[in-house]
Design an enzyme around this catalytic site. Structure first.
Site, mmCIF file in Angstrom:
data_model
loop_
_atom_site.group_PDB
_atom_site.id
_atom_site.type_symbol
_atom_site.label_atom_id
_atom_site.label_comp_id
_atom_site.label_asym_id
_atom_site.label_seq_id
_atom_site.Cartn_x
_atom_site.Cartn_y
_atom_site.Cartn_z
ATOM 1 N N GLY A 209 0.835 -1.204 0.000
ATOM 2 C CA GLY A 209 0.000 0.000 0.000
ATOM 3 C C GLY A 209 0.860 1.239 0.000
ATOM 4 N N ASN A 210 0.277 2.369 0.326
ATOM 5 C CA ASN A 210 1.049 3.608 0.442
ATOM 6 C C ASN A 210 0.399 4.523 1.473
ATOM 7 O OD1 ASN A 210 -0.864 5.454 -1.026
ATOM 8 N ND2 ASN A 210 -0.453 3.967 -2.654
#
Ligand code: C5P
Length: 412
Positions: A209-210
């Protein structure tokens, strides 16, 4: 000129200031607006429907059903017809009902069905105006996105002096003219916004993810919705709420899901704003079981590219459709952003640099520069993401802006 052809729903309530509504209708009609009056039963004690229908050129609506033949007055249709609703004068009772959704008359049901921006111009005696419950309801309306035209000071119907006079019709009309001239009317427009991060599953418990919070995209969606646009917000995983009734939220997890949803919706839209931080790669295979740590040897994950949503939609973009992208850069910011704008066929790109304090991921603030296709450039100071969203929407949709972006979008 900005009121020409605009559909205005004018709500009138039981206040002595209702006589000013007659002047308001005249001025609006003179400027080319079409005015539909919706009056409360108490309003009719102060001004007659005959006066109002003569001035507006339309039958006045007050009851849920027409008395003669029982036909239904559709508040839903009014909500779709209007470019703007204004309740002037708005009594303490109507403000309280609007703030709490007490739909016991045609005016409040119309408000609850309203897709367009809503204004209220309070008018009441000074004690009622400053009462804690009135002030609480006014604050509630403001937080619901209603624009409150502050009451003026002066002599009141009670002959007392104080704050509570309805703003003068001339001033209200000039405010509404400025509102439309600034590109605030996005009624009848359909806008797609992508927001948040994407999660790319590695196994049932892990993902790539980020740090995107989705705050910028959600602020943009709220801004478009409050200007009357039918807003479709496709968002990756985030706990943020989207509260405006004009927002249709589509929750997705991965880049592929976001791509599928965006591809389906994009052809029917007038504009799309790509603010999502989409993962560029995803694991080639998702393990069906939790991957166990087998020892000390290295662990390699094979990644394959995700679809570029913005670039794909940029290829099928039709004339008149407007697209706006984001670029979060760490070096050669402007030239990288311009390159991205070309590659993805954006009309405008919002540049934020990770080198600016308070800008980018996770923050409540952002420092943006807008770059336009013709080389136009508009830098802004550090602002809340809500304020930055206003700047972006103003610049992209303003009919007065000199950038060539105008040539690509039809402003009604
Ligand atoms: O990741 P990149 O810097 O190329 O992103 C620039 C723009 O492209 C952003 O507006 C982003 O939302 C969009 N984008 C996208 N799909 C991707 C990657 C980026 O829509 N796979």
């Amino acid at each position: 000129m900005s009121l020409q052809g605009k559909h205005i729903v004018l709500g009138i309530t039981g206040s002595i200031a209702a006589y000013k509504s007659a002047v308001l209708i005249r001025l609006l009609v003179k400027k080319g607006a079409e005015v539909q009056v919706v009056i409360t039963p108490a309003g009719k004690e102060f001004i007659t429907p005959v006066t109002l229908s003569a001035l507006s050129g339309r039958p006045v609506i007050s009851e849920f059903f027409a008395a003669g033949n029982g036909s239904w007055h559709s508040h839903v249709e009014l909500g779709l017809w209007a470019n703007l609703m204004i309740v002037a004068p708005a009594t303490a009772a109507t403000i309280g009902k609007m703030a709490n959704g007490i739909a016991d008359n045609m005016l409040i049901t119309t408000y609850l069905s309203m897709k367009a921006p809503v204004f209220v111009a309070p008018a009441m005696d000074l004690d009622r105006y400053r009462h804690i419950s009135t002030q609480r309801n006014i604050e509630k309306l403001k937080s619901d996105g209603v624009q409150v035209i502050d009451a003026a000071e002066g002599e009141l119907a009670s002959h007392l002096e104080g704050k509570g006079r309805m703003e003068e019709p001339e001033n209200i009309v000039s405010l509404l003219e400025r509102f439309f001239a600034a590109g605030n009317d996005l009624c009848k427009k359909k806008i797609l916004i992508t927001a948040g991060p994407t999660y790319e599953r590695i196994d049932p418990v892990r993902f790539i993810g980020n740090f995107s919070s989705g705050k910028m995209g959600f602020a943009l969606a709220e801004e478009c919705a409050s200007r009357g646009a039918e807003t479709i917000l496709i968002t990756g995983p985030t706990a943020l709420p989207a509260t405006h009734p004009n927002i249709r939220r589509v929750d997705v997890e991965s880049a592929n899901e976001m791509y599928d949803a965006a591809l389906k919706i994009f052809p029917q839209t007038d504009a799309a704003i790509f603010s999502a931080a989409v993962a560029d790669y995803r694991p080639e295979q998702m393990s069906g079981e939790k991957i166990k740590r087998s020892g000390k040897e290295k662990f390699a994950l094979s990644l394959i590219p995700n679809p570029d949503i913005a670039a794909s939609l940029g290829k099928i973009k039709k004339p008149g459709q407007l697209t706006v992208g984001f670029a979060l850069e760490t070096n050669n910011e402007e030239s990288n952003a311009m390159k991205k704008m070309e590659e993805k066929n954006f009309d405008c790109i919002v540049l934020n640099s990770l080198n600016d304090k308070g800008a980018g991921f996770g923050h409540d603030t952002n420092k943006i520069t807008l770059l336009f296709r013709d080389g136009g450039k508009q830098p802004y100071t550090l602002k809340s993401k809500g304020e930055a969203a206003k700047d972006i929407i103003d610049a992209v949709f303003s009919p007065t802006l000199s950038y060539p972006i105008r040539s690509n979008i039809k402003i009604p």
